[in-house]
Design a protein around this motif. Sequence first.
Motif, short mmCIF file in Angstrom:
data_model
loop_
_atom_site.label_atom_id
_atom_site.label_comp_id
_atom_site.label_asym_id
_atom_site.label_seq_id
_atom_site.Cartn_x
_atom_site.Cartn_y
_atom_site.Cartn_z
N TRP A 61 0.76 -1.09 -0.02
CA TRP A 61 0.11 -0.10 0.02
C TRP A 61 0.79 1.28 0.01
N ILE A 113 0.35 -9.64 -2.77
CA ILE A 113 -0.82 -8.93 -3.02
C ILE A 113 -1.74 -9.61 -2.37
N HIS A 169 -5.74 -3.13 -5.22
CA HIS A 169 -4.10 -2.88 -5.65
C HIS A 169 -4.12 -2.77 -7.20
#
Length: 149
Positions: free
Chosen positions: A22, A84, A92
């Motif tokens: 992130w 991920i 994402h």
Amino acid sequence: MGFFGPARQGRKDDVELGKGLWRRAHDRFHRGLDRYHQVLEGVEDEQLYDELVHIANQLADLSPRVRLVCVEAQRLVPSDGLDIPGSLAGVHRALSKAGNSLATTAEAAAMLRLAVGPIPVGAASVHRRAEAVFEQVAEAERLLSEAGG
């Protein structure tokens, strides 16, 4: 911002965004914004400059939204690596696309800056690319909301 400002902001970012996925998505977006603003420095045509600055302001308005998505995603699925998270993979993906689209928007603006002579369609190509950034940020927000964020 004082001497310790950047260090404090870095620590705040570490807490809110983590040091993984992130944070990288957030930072990629901001690097794209910085690049776009750097391109503006070389624009000599006043009308084109005004048009590109208008786009820059709209893109900059996305910055707090991108940060909010990244902070909330970090809260929901913390990331300190590059894996991920399955539940937020779409978020994402949308953020990554937004960062890439922002880079191509800056590239399109740079190409206009280098153009010789009048530009018949103005910044239409930059507008189109910027529109993709807006859509992808909205998509990230939508997917995050669906995931419970």
